[in-house]
Motif scaffolding. Sequence first.
Motif, short mmCIF file in Angstrom:
data_model
loop_
_atom_site.label_atom_id
_atom_site.label_comp_id
_atom_site.label_asym_id
_atom_site.label_seq_id
_atom_site.Cartn_x
_atom_site.Cartn_y
_atom_site.Cartn_z
N HIS A 1 -8.61 13.04 1.66
CA HIS A 1 -7.53 13.59 0.85
C HIS A 1 -7.01 12.53 -0.12
O HIS A 1 -7.18 11.33 0.12
N ASP A 2 -6.34 12.98 -1.19
CA ASP A 2 -5.73 12.06 -2.14
C ASP A 2 -4.59 11.31 -1.46
O ASP A 2 -4.07 11.75 -0.42
N PHE A 3 -4.18 10.18 -2.06
CA PHE A 3 -3.13 9.36 -1.46
C PHE A 3 -2.31 8.69 -2.55
O PHE A 3 -2.68 8.71 -3.72
N THR A 4 -1.18 8.11 -2.17
CA THR A 4 -0.35 7.35 -3.10
C THR A 4 -0.02 6.00 -2.46
O THR A 4 -0.08 5.85 -1.24
N GLY A 5 0.32 5.04 -3.31
CA GLY A 5 0.65 3.73 -2.79
C GLY A 5 1.19 2.82 -3.87
O GLY A 5 1.34 3.21 -5.03
N GLU A 6 1.48 1.58 -3.48
CA GLU A 6 2.06 0.59 -4.37
C GLU A 6 1.00 -0.44 -4.76
O GLU A 6 0.26 -0.94 -3.91
N VAL A 7 0.94 -0.76 -6.05
CA VAL A 7 -0.02 -1.74 -6.55
C VAL A 7 0.43 -3.12 -6.10
O VAL A 7 1.57 -3.53 -6.34
N THR A 8 -0.47 -3.86 -5.43
CA THR A 8 -0.14 -5.21 -4.97
C THR A 8 -0.90 -6.29 -5.72
O THR A 8 -0.51 -7.45 -5.69
N LYS A 9 -2.00 -5.90 -6.39
CA LYS A 9 -2.76 -6.87 -7.19
C LYS A 9 -3.50 -6.12 -8.27
O LYS A 9 -3.98 -5.01 -8.05
N VAL A 10 -3.58 -6.73 -9.46
CA VAL A 10 -4.26 -6.12 -10.59
C VAL A 10 -5.49 -6.95 -10.93
O VAL A 10 -5.40 -8.16 -11.11
N TYR A 11 -6.64 -6.29 -11.01
CA TYR A 11 -7.88 -6.93 -11.42
C TYR A 11 -8.23 -6.44 -12.83
O TYR A 11 -7.49 -5.66 -13.42
N ASP A 12 -9.38 -6.86 -13.37
CA ASP A 12 -9.78 -6.45 -14.72
C ASP A 12 -9.92 -4.94 -14.85
O ASP A 12 -9.38 -4.35 -15.79
N ASN A 13 -10.65 -4.31 -13.95
CA ASN A 13 -10.92 -2.88 -14.06
C ASN A 13 -10.41 -2.06 -12.88
O ASN A 13 -10.67 -0.86 -12.81
N SER A 14 -9.70 -2.70 -11.95
CA SER A 14 -9.23 -1.99 -10.76
C SER A 14 -7.92 -2.59 -10.28
O SER A 14 -7.46 -3.60 -10.79
N VAL A 15 -7.34 -1.92 -9.29
CA VAL A 15 -6.09 -2.40 -8.69
C VAL A 15 -6.20 -2.29 -7.17
O VAL A 15 -6.89 -1.42 -6.65
N LEU A 16 -5.51 -3.21 -6.48
CA LEU A 16 -5.41 -3.15 -5.03
C LEU A 16 -4.13 -2.38 -4.71
O LEU A 16 -3.05 -2.74 -5.18
N VAL A 17 -4.28 -1.32 -3.93
CA VAL A 17 -3.16 -0.44 -3.62
C VAL A 17 -2.86 -0.50 -2.13
O VAL A 17 -3.77 -0.36 -1.30
N GLU A 18 -1.59 -0.73 -1.79
CA GLU A 18 -1.16 -0.61 -0.40
C GLU A 18 -0.80 0.86 -0.20
O GLU A 18 0.14 1.37 -0.81
N ILE A 19 -1.55 1.54 0.64
CA ILE A 19 -1.39 2.97 0.84
C ILE A 19 -0.07 3.25 1.55
O ILE A 19 0.19 2.72 2.63
N ARG A 20 0.77 4.06 0.93
CA ARG A 20 2.09 4.38 1.48
C ARG A 20 2.19 5.83 1.97
O ARG A 20 2.90 6.11 2.93
N SER A 21 1.53 6.75 1.28
CA SER A 21 1.62 8.16 1.63
C SER A 21 0.21 8.76 1.65
O SER A 21 -0.52 8.62 0.68
N TYR A 22 -0.14 9.41 2.75
CA TYR A 22 -1.47 9.97 2.88
C TYR A 22 -1.43 11.15 3.84
O TYR A 22 -0.46 11.34 4.57
N ASP A 23 -2.47 11.94 3.83
CA ASP A 23 -2.57 13.09 4.72
C ASP A 23 -2.74 12.60 6.16
O ASP A 23 -3.52 11.67 6.40
N PRO A 24 -2.03 13.18 7.11
CA PRO A 24 -2.14 12.75 8.50
C PRO A 24 -3.58 12.77 9.05
O PRO A 24 -3.92 11.99 9.94
N LYS A 25 -4.44 13.61 8.50
CA LYS A 25 -5.83 13.67 8.95
C LYS A 25 -6.59 12.39 8.59
O LYS A 25 -7.64 12.12 9.17
N ASP A 26 -6.07 11.61 7.62
CA ASP A 26 -6.73 10.37 7.21
C ASP A 26 -6.17 9.14 7.92
O ASP A 26 -6.50 8.01 7.56
N LYS A 27 -5.34 9.34 8.95
CA LYS A 27 -4.68 8.22 9.62
C LYS A 27 -5.67 7.17 10.12
O LYS A 27 -5.48 5.97 9.92
#
Length: 76
Positions: free
Chosen positions: A22-48
Amino acid sequence: MAETEIKVGDYVAAKKFGPLEHDFTGEVTKVYDNSVLVEIRSYDPKDKTAVGDMNNRAVVRKSEAKITAAPSDSEA
């Protein structure tokens, strides 16, 4: 290039990938050239288990990350 520059502290929504079903949301903790590192904050319980296996982090392409909230600049 991305329309809006993603910065550390921005909250983003990302699409499912890899072990996540499922899709998820989170906070960016590091920025790279073409991507970002995301700390996952909200996600579907099935993905726990998958989120736990990933240590609550995911690398997301900048083109796939959609900013949902930015940090406030009121403390500057």
